[in-house]
Design a protein around this motif. Structure first.
Motif, PDB file in Angstrom:
ATOM      1  N   UNK A 272      15.758   4.071 -20.379  1.00  0.00           N
ATOM      2  CA  UNK A 272      15.976   4.450 -18.970  1.00  0.00           C
ATOM      3  C   UNK A 272      16.041   3.200 -18.098  1.00  0.00           C
ATOM      4  N   UNK A 273      15.114   2.285 -18.334  1.00  0.00           N
ATOM      5  CA  UNK A 273      15.107   1.042 -17.569  1.00  0.00           C
ATOM      6  C   UNK A 273      16.347   0.218 -17.882  1.00  0.00           C
ATOM      7  N   UNK A 274      16.725   0.181 -19.156  1.00  0.00           N
ATOM      8  CA  UNK A 274      17.917  -0.573 -19.543  1.00  0.00           C
ATOM      9  C   UNK A 274      19.150  -0.063 -18.800  1.00  0.00           C
ATOM     10  N   UNK A 275      19.279   1.242 -18.679  1.00  0.00           N
ATOM     11  CA  UNK A 275      20.424   1.816 -17.976  1.00  0.00           C
ATOM     12  C   UNK A 275      20.419   1.424 -16.497  1.00  0.00           C
ATOM     13  N   UNK A 276      19.226   1.373 -15.901  1.00  0.00           N
ATOM     14  CA  UNK A 276      19.121   0.975 -14.494  1.00  0.00           C
ATOM     15  C   UNK A 276      19.422  -0.510 -14.325  1.00  0.00           C
ATOM     16  N   UNK A 277      18.920  -1.335 -15.254  1.00  0.00           N
ATOM     17  CA  UNK A 277      19.161  -2.770 -15.201  1.00  0.00           C
ATOM     18  C   UNK A 277      20.654  -3.063 -15.289  1.00  0.00           C
ATOM     19  N   UNK A 278      21.367  -2.300 -16.080  1.00  0.00           N
ATOM     20  CA  UNK A 278      22.797  -2.537 -16.326  1.00  0.00           C
ATOM     21  C   UNK A 278      23.616  -2.458 -15.040  1.00  0.00           C
ATOM     22  N   UNK A 279      23.124  -1.733 -14.028  1.00  0.00           N
ATOM     23  CA  UNK A 279      23.854  -1.598 -12.774  1.00  0.00           C
ATOM     24  C   UNK A 279      23.905  -2.921 -12.008  1.00  0.00           C
ATOM     25  N   UNK A 280      22.914  -3.810 -12.246  1.00  0.00           N
ATOM     26  CA  UNK A 280      22.794  -5.008 -11.406  1.00  0.00           C
ATOM     27  C   UNK A 280      22.846  -6.326 -12.179  1.00  0.00           C
ATOM     28  N   UNK A 281      22.549  -6.301 -13.473  1.00  0.00           N
ATOM     29  CA  UNK A 281      22.403  -7.547 -14.229  1.00  0.00           C
ATOM     30  C   UNK A 281      23.229  -7.517 -15.510  1.00  0.00           C
ATOM     31  N   UNK A 282      23.580  -8.722 -15.987  1.00  0.00           N
ATOM     32  CA  UNK A 282      24.355  -8.847 -17.221  1.00  0.00           C
ATOM     33  C   UNK A 282      23.478  -8.989 -18.453  1.00  0.00           C
ATOM     34  N   UNK A 283      22.192  -9.316 -18.245  1.00  0.00           N
ATOM     35  CA  UNK A 283      21.299  -9.505 -19.390  1.00  0.00           C
ATOM     36  C   UNK A 283      19.862  -9.304 -18.947  1.00  0.00           C
ATOM     37  N   UNK A 284      19.027  -8.859 -19.885  1.00  0.00           N
ATOM     38  CA  UNK A 284      17.602  -8.664 -19.617  1.00  0.00           C
ATOM     39  C   UNK A 284      16.792  -9.236 -20.767  1.00  0.00           C
TER      40      UNK A 284
END
Length: 382
Positions: A272-284
């Motif tokens: 769930x967090x990964x999907x949210x991160x994908x909206x703003x960042x290219x890598x986590x």
């Protein structure tokens, strides 16, 4: 000036006393760019020599020759009115060539000399006197001199291992202690900043906006570490999660041009967090004590090989680096504060950081390529 560990310095490694032959020329790289002196670099009594003017000017210094004193003066900043040595009236001028940097005579085991009418000096003596780092890569017959971070491009990657130094929280000790060492060894870094804790004149342990802007200008990638870092992202509602990711990026991009990666707070991460991160960042980047295979399986779920604390030893870090080299993987090292007092669990002393950076530099970029997070993703994601 702290000395690089034995085995790294050109003077300690090169053993030949003869001048380097045309069949095996030595390459000089200054801040990532190949320097091209008019003649090959000689090895004299086991020391690699370089032309003073060419190297000093590449490092942003100026040069003056005093024929009476037989001294080559190198200085940074504005030249002083009188840079000559004080000399007794009864002391005759010396016939030996001398090197002075910012008004201080620099001694070396093998003295400077004139070659074809130009002043040449041992590379270590000149570079270290100017505060730069020196590395000798024997397999490549290359001398590296650095006094700023050298971020690589895709052409520098040939399938070798990679390494990233990823700092969390945006602490001001990075600016004071880590940044000068990364510049000395030319090694990139990513600093993941908690946007809501940027110093605004208050006495806090965090970076201020001017420091962040300057760090980015000097080659450090600025990443996000969420807006508040008050709770793990997996514990937040969808609305709170979006705020932490969106507002951190927006606040930081008021200071630097781009923020493309994030270090996950508390390493609490799920799909769930990964999907949210994908909206703003290219890598986590997350912490799971794993290396990253190349090519990457998931740019938004990067692993950290080791989280460094004040209980971590150099040998433990070296083991992870060596593992990455052997398997040609991407090793991400997670760090926090760099402080001589070493008071907190997540603070380490500058001496340990320097030892690690020196070791990475000694391996050479053909064996392990230092990258920041976004550059690593661009290279390893292909």
């Amino acid at each position: 000036m702290r000395k690089i560990a034995a085995g790294l310095l050109v003077g300690a490694i090169v053993s030949s006393a003869a001048v380097a032959s045309a069949a095996s020329p030595i390459t000089l790289v200054v801040n990532g760019h190949v320097s091209k002196p008019n003649v090959p670099l000689p090895i004299i009594q086991g020391r690699a020599f370089v032309p003073v003017r060419a190297v000093a000017e590449d490092l942003g210094a100026s040069v003056k020759w005093d024929d009476v004193q037989r001294t080559v003066y190198v200085f940074t900043g504005e030249q002083k009115e009188d840079v000559s040595f004080a000399r007794s009236k009864t002391t005759p001028p010396s016939s030996a060539l001398r090197l002075a940097v910012n008004g201080k005579e620099i001694k070396s085991e093998v003295p400077p000399r004139l070659i074809d009418g130009k002043a040449w000096v041992p590379v270590r003596a000149l570079a270290e006197a100017l505060g730069s780092g020196v590395q000798w890569h024997a397999s490549q017959k290359t001398v590296w001199i650095t006094n700023k971070i050298v971020n690589p491009s895709a052409k520098d990657f040939h399938g070798q291992a990679m390494i990233t130094f990823s700092y969390d929280d945006g602490l001001d000790t990075f600016y004071d202690f880590a940044l000068p060492l990364h510049e000395k060894y030319g090694i990139p870094a990513t600093d993941n900043v908690i946007a809501g804790k940027i110093k605004d004149g208050a006495r806090t342990m965090y970076l201020d906006a001017d420091q962040i802007k300057e760090m980015n200008h000097r080659g450090v990638e600025i990443g996000s570490h969420s807006y508040s870092h008050e709770a793990g992202l997996t514990t937040l509602s969808d609305e709170q999660l979006d705020f932490e990711l969106r507002e951190s990026k927006a606040a930081l991009e008021q200071i630097v041009p781009q923020v493309q990666t994030i270090g996950i707070p508390f390493s609490l991460y799920d799909k769930r967090v990964e999907a949210a991160v994908k909206k703003y960042y290219k890598a986590a980047r997350n912490f799971e004590h794993l290396q990253n295979d190349v090519p990457l399986k998931d740019k938004l779920w990067l692993h950290t090989a080791i989280a460094v604390t004040n209980e971590t030893t150099f040998d433990q870090i070296k083991q992870r680096i060596d593992q990455a080299v052997k398997n040609k993987q991407w090793c991400i090292i997670m760090l926090h504060g760099i402080d001589p007092d070493n008071r907190d669990l997540y603070e380490i002393k500058p001496a340990l950081l320097e030892k690690v950076l020196a070791y990475v530099a000694s391996l050479g970029r053909e064996k392990i390529l230092p990258v920041n997070t976004i550059d690593g993703v661009s290279i390893a994601g292909k």
